[in-house]
Design an enzyme around this catalytic site. Sequence first.
Site, mmCIF file in Angstrom:
data_model
loop_
_atom_site.group_PDB
_atom_site.id
_atom_site.type_symbol
_atom_site.label_atom_id
_atom_site.label_comp_id
_atom_site.label_asym_id
_atom_site.label_seq_id
_atom_site.Cartn_x
_atom_site.Cartn_y
_atom_site.Cartn_z
ATOM 1 C CG LEU A 92 102.612 59.270 73.357
ATOM 2 C CD1 LEU A 92 102.067 59.294 74.915
ATOM 3 C CD2 LEU A 92 104.135 59.400 73.678
ATOM 4 C CG ASP A 93 105.218 53.287 69.766
ATOM 5 O OD1 ASP A 93 104.990 53.926 68.739
ATOM 6 O OD2 ASP A 93 106.298 53.044 70.224
ATOM 7 N NE ARG A 94 98.075 47.925 70.842
ATOM 8 C CZ ARG A 94 98.142 47.240 71.490
ATOM 9 N NH1 ARG A 94 97.221 47.118 72.754
ATOM 10 N NH2 ARG A 94 98.690 46.037 71.237
#
Length: 244
Positions: A70-72
């Site tokens: 997942l993106d940060r």
Amino acid sequence: MAEPKIIFEDDSIIVVDKPSGMSVHADSRSTAPTLVDWLLARYPDLAGVGETQRLRDGTVIERPGIVHRLDRETSGALVVARTPQAYARLKKQFARREVHKTYRAFVYGVVKEDRGLIDKPLGRARGSGSRRSVRDPHGTLREAQTAFRTIARTGAAALAPASYIEVFPKTGRTHQIRVHLAYTHHPVVGDALYAAGQPLILGFSRLALHALSLSFTHPSTGAQVIYTAPLPPDFVEAERRLAS
């Protein structure tokens, strides 16, 4: 930053609820603690499971048990493999698009459609190492499809028009949901990369994207399972604001 939470664990998998602001694994831009650091401190048996990754600058990083990311700034559900066998079986499911993912997002503007499918291939944007685009891509275009349904929306005359949507990515490209929604002129609230200059609304101080659930075949039992990450407090508050 909040701590990750365990949604489920057994001898084969760990399903975590990743907080916004935490990267899944190390990169060449940040030295902040990652989800991998957190996992290894609690599950040292993860070391050696899975594969390493070579970054564009040549740095090789460890990704123990990581089969997707997942993106940060995205919060929510992520599955980690605890054994080589589980890793291989989960990787195969992701490659075959047999893992079903559901996200929730708040976006800018009033989405007119109740349901829709965004079918636009993605590539690297010219002049940016991380940015993706459906226009003038630098490099190879890759198929990308994102379905959605609208849960709620403000009136068109609202001071800060916004919509609340559920998103079902059919493919798993980098930044896919964010790029596709920006392409439709409804970028995700708080997206500094694809909605630069847009004001923060609905009480958000981060990217308003949450990985709500994952459904897949359990790599050991063969049962179809689904795991859900509860909506974080800022999503619950934004739901209240949108309804008021």
